[in-house]
Design an enzyme around this catalytic site. Structure first.
Site, mmCIF file in Angstrom:
data_model
loop_
_atom_site.group_PDB
_atom_site.id
_atom_site.type_symbol
_atom_site.label_atom_id
_atom_site.label_comp_id
_atom_site.label_asym_id
_atom_site.label_seq_id
_atom_site.Cartn_x
_atom_site.Cartn_y
_atom_site.Cartn_z
ATOM 1 N N GLU A 49 47.463 34.045 28.629
ATOM 2 C CA GLU A 49 47.076 32.714 28.830
ATOM 3 C C GLU A 49 46.318 32.111 27.307
ATOM 4 O OE1 GLU A 49 46.872 30.498 31.157
ATOM 5 O OE2 GLU A 49 47.452 31.765 33.047
ATOM 6 N N ASP A 58 53.492 24.700 32.039
ATOM 7 C CA ASP A 58 53.058 25.587 30.985
ATOM 8 C C ASP A 58 53.939 26.544 30.502
ATOM 9 O OD1 ASP A 58 52.328 26.784 33.500
ATOM 10 O OD2 ASP A 58 50.999 28.278 31.947
ATOM 11 N N HIS A 90 55.864 30.415 31.448
ATOM 12 C CA HIS A 90 55.487 30.283 32.649
ATOM 13 C C HIS A 90 56.507 29.223 33.275
ATOM 14 C CE1 HIS A 90 52.364 30.050 36.278
ATOM 15 N NE2 HIS A 90 53.729 30.882 36.397
HETATM 16 ZN ZN LIG Z 1 50.758 29.560 34.021
#
Ligand SMILES: [Zn+2]
Length: 272
Positions: free
Chosen positions: A143, A191, A181
């Site tokens: 992330e 994203d 993703h």
């Molecule tokens: Zn994501």
């Protein structure tokens, strides 16, 4: 002297006891869950197999002595859509959120690992890439702290690429298997955003990129088939086209394929 020393020990103990221990609770819960995973693996029973007539197939469990943990085969990159690293870390340390990632990288380049690479984090959700229908089981999730509208900072991308190099070497992850993703969940996720520097990553061996297309594909070029070959789930074709354009074209996000988009797709299609 001895008294002074004892006093020092007592004061130190007191200071340690009073100092804030952020995520101590999360640490405890993670340790308990790792134990549960290990215990589950330790319960070894013969498989129960029944044929179509209801007859039980003879089976047993005999332990082999040669094994290791499974290794990740993909890296999936996300942006957090949150406003700070601390907020994301908080989200991933609360059980009720049911989401996590192996790594979080701050805008300043700080890397926080939150789970052992060989355990299954909950970052991809319902996802598909090629014939893989459970991306959480085969991937490492990273992330990036980014609100989804801002450019990704240089320190953040530098740290990401150093981490990717380590993961690629450690787990022998194929170059094509560094994806986003939205690539694996095109109907649900956006994203990382259109601002993510995929070309820079590909130039360094993380993900594929096209060469400047020389020839447009023929008129009967099958866009859906080409997207599927790359890995996209084309059950919702417009969503797959948008995800493809977010990653590889990065100009617009219309669900239509113009001449340039087709050239890029054709060029990539030949690489897969
Ligand atoms: Zn994501």
């Amino acid at each position: 002297m001895k008294t002074h020393y004892s006093l020092f020990i007592s004061l130190s103990a007191l200071l340690v006891a009073c100092s804030p221990k952020p995520y101590q609770e999360a640490k405890k819960i993670q340790e308990e869950k790792v134990q549960q995973v290990a215990q589950k693996m330790d319960v070894n029973l013969a498989p129960v197999l029944v044929d179509s007539l209801g007859n039980t197939i003879p089976s047993s469990y005999i332990p082999t002595v040669n094994f290791g943990s499974r290794k990740p085969d993909f890296v999936i990159i996300h942006h957090t859509a949150q406003d700070s690293l601390a907020l994301t870390i908080k989200t991933f340390t609360l059980e009720r959120t049911q989401v996590s990632a192996h790594y979080v990288i701050g805008r300043d380049g700080q890397v926080v690992q939150m789970l052992n690479d060989e355990l299954r984090a909950w970052h991809a959700g319902l996802s598909k890439w090629g014939n893989n229908v459970d991306m959480n089981s085969c991937s490492i999730g990273i992330e990036l702290d980014n609100n989804g509208l801002e450019p990704f900072s240089d320190p953040q991308i530098n740290s990401l690429m150093i981490l990717l190099a380590k993961l690629k070497t450690t787990y022998n992850i194929p170059t094509a298997n560094f994806i986003g993703h939205s690539d694996v969940a095109p109907k649900r996720k956006q994203d990382p955003s259109i601002l993510f520097p995929w070309k820079k990553l590909a130039d360094n061996g993380f993900g594929l990129w096209y060469k400047t297309p020389d020839m447009p594909p023929s008129a009967d070029f099958d866009i859906e088939n080409a997207l599927r070959r790359i890995g996209y789930d084309t059950s919702d074709l417009p969503a797959a086209i948008i995800a493809f354009k977010r990653h590889f074209v990065q100009i617009d996000l219309n669900p239509t394929m113009g001449d340039w988009d087709k050239c890029v797709l054709y060029n990539l299609y030949k690489k897969y």
